[in-house]
Write an enzyme that holds these catalytic residues in place. Structure first.
Site, short mmCIF file in Angstrom:
data_model
loop_
_atom_site.label_atom_id
_atom_site.label_comp_id
_atom_site.label_asym_id
_atom_site.label_seq_id
_atom_site.Cartn_x
_atom_site.Cartn_y
_atom_site.Cartn_z
CG ASP A 51 80.00 49.10 159.25
OD1 ASP A 51 80.77 50.07 159.36
OD2 ASP A 51 80.33 48.02 158.72
CG HIS B 148 84.31 48.82 159.05
ND1 HIS B 148 83.14 48.36 158.52
CD2 HIS B 148 85.29 48.27 158.30
CE1 HIS B 148 83.40 47.56 157.50
NE2 HIS B 148 84.70 47.49 157.34
CB SER C 98 84.43 47.25 154.14
OG SER C 98 84.58 46.01 154.77
#
Length: 351
Positions: free
Chosen positions: A109, A79, A187
């Protein structure tokens, strides 16, 4: 008796302090060993405004983290880079390199990005065996939360969750749950065990307030390795939805299903071959989607009839290491068109 108890209590307290001090020292030494393998990722992306004009886009910037596993190969979260038109990777010493997406799995992901050229002084991380990790083991996460590069947070593996359903490329999913602090910018960053090995790639948090509440998730290293370096997950550069039979009829699709293209990354295989994304945002059955884009009907001899056929396509595309040319059939403006896609398989050095 009280004196003996006091001595025992004092010794226990001293032992606890010494243990914490040793643990902190071990972690500090580990951080010094691995920090140069961690990178900060800056992205720029553009998305159609959805107002009905296919030429009107809005631009935005994003931030994430990643880890260097080969001289020119970085693993991160999908993402962070999935819709990126431009990717810039910054290393610990301030050196920066442009990069592009090579492999990607949105559902798991995880993604691989490849540098335009290796850094002048590469420091590689070692990939660990996530199957060997147990619930309760201590881990730590390094990333750029809120734009603060090389921030460290520590915690434990709180749980391990396996999905019996599959990712959009037909492979099983697995995530570690952790209480290590995770925020925007973490992330894609690595989760390390106390041997300095990467055992996870930071993915997301579960929150009601919008901030970290003690429940974070990381894709396990074994699933990431399987998806991205051994079996493959071919990067095409689109965001798409599988049409139900009813939706296919509404959109006059000449078969049971298809993949409605929502967004196309400009500098991607799909973008370069001319696949078009949607430009009219609508809400249907409480689902927001973009209409006006191409509908992918078929890849070579595999016709899209639903989810199972999409899994079959991704398995087929990832089944060889040879460079191949594929034919993509799409529905556009009521006509079926064909596009050629040359896939060059990518295999970084295995850890």
């Amino acid at each position: 008796m009280k004196t003996i108890q006091m001595k025992r209590s004092l010794l226990l307290s001293l032992f606890t302090v010494m243990s914490c001090s040793l643990l902190a020292q071990d972690l500090a030494d580990l951080f010094e060993d691995i920090k140069k393998s961690v990178v900060t990722i800056y992205v720029q992306e553009s998305m159609n405004t959805g107002t009905g004009d296919p030429r009107t886009f809005t631009s935005s910037e994003g931030l994430g983290s990643g880890v260097l596993i080969n001289e020119d190969v970085i693993i991160t979260a999908s993402h962070v880079v999935a819709n990126a038109d431009d990717i810039m990777v910054q290393f610990y010493d301030g050196e920066a390199r442009p990069a592009s997406v090579t492999r990607l799995s949105r559902m798991a992901d995880v993604a691989v990005i490849t540098l335009a050229r290796p850094p002048s002084d590469p420091h590689l991380a070692q990939i660990g065996d996530s199957d060997a990790m147990r619930i309760g083991e201590e881990i730590f996460v390094v990333g750029a939360p809120m734009g603060l590069p090389y921030s460290l947070s520590r915690g434990i593996i709180s749980g391990k969750h396996s999905e019996h359903n599959f990712s959009n490329d037909g492979k099983s999913l697995e995530f570690f749950q952790t209480d290590a602090s995770i925020n925007t910018g973490n992330s894609g960053g690595p989760m390390f065990n106390y041997r300095g090995e990467v055992v996870g790639i930071v993915s997301s948090i579960l929150t009601r307030s919008g901030g970290f509440e003690g429940i974070g998730f990381a894709a396990t290293s074994n699933v990431a390795r399987d998806l991205l370096t051994e079996r493959g997950s071919v990067y095409f550069g689109i965001e798409a939805m599988i049409l139900s039979y009813e939706m296919a009829r509404i959109l006059n699709v000449p078969q049971e299903s298809g993949m409605l293209v929502q967004h196309v990354v400009k500098d991607s295989p799909a973008g370069r071959m001319g696949i078009q994304g949607g430009f009219r945002k609508v809400s249907l059955d409480d689902q927001e989607l973009m209409l006006g884009g191409d509908i992918i009907l078929q890849v070579d001899e595999i016709r899209i009839t639903g989810e199972e056929s999409v899994y079959q396509i991704w398995e087929y595309l990832s089944s060889t290491n040879a460079t191949r040319t594929h034919t993509i059939k799409v529905l556009r403006d009521g006509e079926i068109r064909e596009f050629r896609w040359i896939v060059s398989q990518f295999q970084p050095t295995r850890q």
